[in-house]
Design a protein around this motif. Structure first.
Motif, PDB file in Angstrom:
ATOM      1  N   LYS A  35       3.979  -3.338  -7.979  1.00 50.46           N
ATOM      2  CA  LYS A  35       4.446  -1.950  -7.962  1.00 50.46           C
ATOM      3  C   LYS A  35       4.577  -1.341  -9.358  1.00 50.46           C
ATOM      4  CE  LYS A  35       9.327  -3.298  -7.649  1.00 50.46           C
ATOM      5  NZ  LYS A  35      10.558  -3.232  -6.833  1.00 50.46           N
ATOM      6  N   ASP A 118       0.882  -0.707  -6.379  1.00 47.73           N
ATOM      7  CA  ASP A 118       1.344  -0.126  -5.117  1.00 47.73           C
ATOM      8  C   ASP A 118       2.534  -0.939  -4.618  1.00 47.73           C
ATOM      9  OD1 ASP A 118       1.406   1.519  -2.881  1.00 47.73           O
ATOM     10  OD2 ASP A 118      -0.728   1.267  -2.422  1.00 47.73           O
ATOM     11  N   SER A 121       4.374  -2.035   2.196  1.00 43.10           N
ATOM     12  CA  SER A 121       5.253  -1.405   3.184  1.00 43.10           C
ATOM     13  C   SER A 121       5.402  -2.238   4.447  1.00 43.10           C
ATOM     14  CB  SER A 121       4.734  -0.011   3.539  1.00 43.10           C
ATOM     15  OG  SER A 121       3.396  -0.076   4.003  1.00 43.10           O
ATOM     16  N   THR A 134       0.172  -0.959   2.460  1.00 42.08           N
ATOM     17  CA  THR A 134       0.905  -0.476   1.295  1.00 42.08           C
ATOM     18  C   THR A 134       1.337   0.969   1.512  1.00 42.08           C
ATOM     19  OG1 THR A 134      -0.937   0.484   0.037  1.00 42.08           O
ATOM     20  CG2 THR A 134      -0.622  -1.911  -0.110  1.00 42.08           C
ATOM     21  N   SER A 135       2.211   1.444   0.647  1.00 41.58           N
ATOM     22  CA  SER A 135       2.724   2.806   0.774  1.00 41.58           C
ATOM     23  C   SER A 135       1.643   3.858   0.526  1.00 41.58           C
ATOM     24  CB  SER A 135       3.886   3.023  -0.199  1.00 41.58           C
ATOM     25  OG  SER A 135       3.476   2.755  -1.516  1.00 41.58           O
ATOM     26  N   SER A 136       0.533   3.461  -0.093  1.00 42.59           N
ATOM     27  CA  SER A 136      -0.581   4.398  -0.328  1.00 42.59           C
ATOM     28  C   SER A 136      -1.680   4.240   0.718  1.00 42.59           C
ATOM     29  CB  SER A 136      -1.165   4.180  -1.724  1.00 42.59           C
ATOM     30  OG  SER A 136      -0.187   4.390  -2.714  1.00 42.59           O
ATOM     31  N   ASN A 137      -1.316   3.641   1.852  1.00 39.20           N
ATOM     32  CA  ASN A 137      -2.238   3.467   2.988  1.00 39.20           C
ATOM     33  C   ASN A 137      -3.416   2.550   2.675  1.00 39.20           C
ATOM     34  OD1 ASN A 137      -0.758   5.219   4.725  1.00 39.20           O
ATOM     35  ND2 ASN A 137      -1.662   6.979   3.649  1.00 39.20           N
TER      36      ASN A 137
END
Length: 377
Positions: A35, A118, A121, A134-137
């Motif tokens: 991250k 990233d 998630s 991940t949070s960025s798809n």
């Protein structure tokens, strides 16, 4: 976006990056998710035992090009200032995480690793395969996931790990300083409710990192007041702080540090470094353990993907056994020493014993350090 690497590593600290370098060196397709950007300072003692040198050299890492300090001596003091000195049986070196992690990051990229900045998630294990989002798809599928997400993470909450349910009393504080301090020495100094490590890293910087009991810490307005009224009650620490100038804008901190027992495998994720177990700072060996755990897991994963280990169950059992064989007693010794040093009368008795029998000090140190790593042929 979707990807299907051989191995996904969650966390790009010391353990995660070392494993990425090992696996990619052996021809594996590796994706590492981290991250944070590099370089970055981290709360860490920044001392590494020489036990890992054979492995570091095998990985092709030119660590000494980074100009670390070379450490061969240690001193320990009680809160009242009683001091015991000795030689470190194997010795070690001091290197900042800011420099080291960035170097390993560049080496991993050079080896062909994919590194994604990233946040994970979600992780699902379905039909013998991991599905990571991940949070960025970004979506990944992989047969193997390594957990290298550090001391405490939201992923621990998602996995409902036992230790994360318990409130921890520990807070850690770290900064770099300029000033006078021996190049070859690591100091471990006790104060009421905590411990402080002091040693040189590269560029003649002094790393001062301490662990404090949060209930004691919160009684003071800020870090400066706590250091003045609690940490510096140890006369050796007072001398060090009085003669050093902070190089950071302000110290960096991390709270809720847990030394509770952790599992080496959780939801089929193979845990390494602090994610698998955290040794007390007074033992000064967490970085070497992180590097060694990366070696153990990488070698077993290679055997598994080469079908030399017949099943995931066998892989997980072998890793758990090897992790315990190498680290369980060290962690237990760290917890035991910590309990003694928090009891003033027992700590005083231990120091008197060491003063009478100084040969016991290297024996205690050996209990928290490993032997030089032997590489598989």
């Amino acid at each position: 976006m979707k990807a299907n690497p051989d191995v996904v590593i969650i966390g790009g600290g010391l353990a995660g990056l070392t494993s990425a370098i090992h696996l990619s060196k052996s021809g594996m397709k590796v994706t590492l998710i981290e991250k944070n950007e590099y370089p970055k300072h981290k709360v860490c003692g920044e001392y590494i035992s020489n036990e890992v040198l054979p492995y570091i050299q095998w990985l092709g890492l030119e660590i000494f090009d980074l100009q670390p300090s070379h450490i061969s001596k240690m001193e320990f003091s009680t809160a009242k200032g009683k001091i015991i000195s000795g030689h470190l049986p194997l010795g070690g070196f001091g290197i900042s995480r800011y420099v080291l992690d960035n170097y390993l990051y560049q080496k991993a990229i050079e080896n062909g690793c994919q590194i994604i900045q990233d946040t994970v998630s979600d992780i699902q294990f379905i039909d013998d395969e991991f599905h990571i989002s991940t949070s960025s798809n970004f979506e990944l599928k992989s047969r193997i996931v390594i957990g290298a997400f550090g001391k405490r993470s939201n992923i621990d909450l998602k996995l409902n790990r036992d230790f994360i349910q318990k409130k921890s009393p520990w807070l850690a504080v770290k900064a770099h300083y300029s000033g006078g301090f021996p190049n070859d020495l690591v100091g471990l100094h006790n104060f009421k409710g905590g411990y402080c490590g002091v040693s040189k890293v590269e560029n003649n910087r002094i790393n001062i990192c301490y662990l404090a009991d949060y209930d004691t810490f919160k009684q003071y307005k800020n870090i400066e007041e706590f250091q003045s009224k609690v940490v510096c009650k140890n006369p050796h620490l007072k001398t060090i702080f009085d003669n050093c100038t902070i190089l950071f804008e302000k110290p960096i901190t991390i709270s809720q540090i847990s030394f509770e027992k952790k599992e080496a495998v959780g939801n089929h994720i193979l845990m390494i470094g602090d994610t698998a177990g955290l040794i007390h700072p007074l033992c000064g060996n967490g970085m070497a353990m992180a590097i060694h755990s990366a070696k153990i897991v990488s070698e077993l994963i290679i055997e598994y993907l080469d079908n030399k280990i017949s099943s995931r169950k066998e892989l997980e059992e072998k890793y758990t056994r090897e992790w315990k064989a190498n680290f369980k007693s060290r962690l237990a010794t760290g917890r035991f020493l910590s309990k003694i040093l928090r009891m003033e009368n027992l700590a005083a008795f231990l120091m008197q014993l060491l003063a009478i029998f100084p040969f016991l000090l290297p024996k205690i140190i050996k209990k928290t350090h490993g032997k030089p790593i032997i590489l598989k042929s």
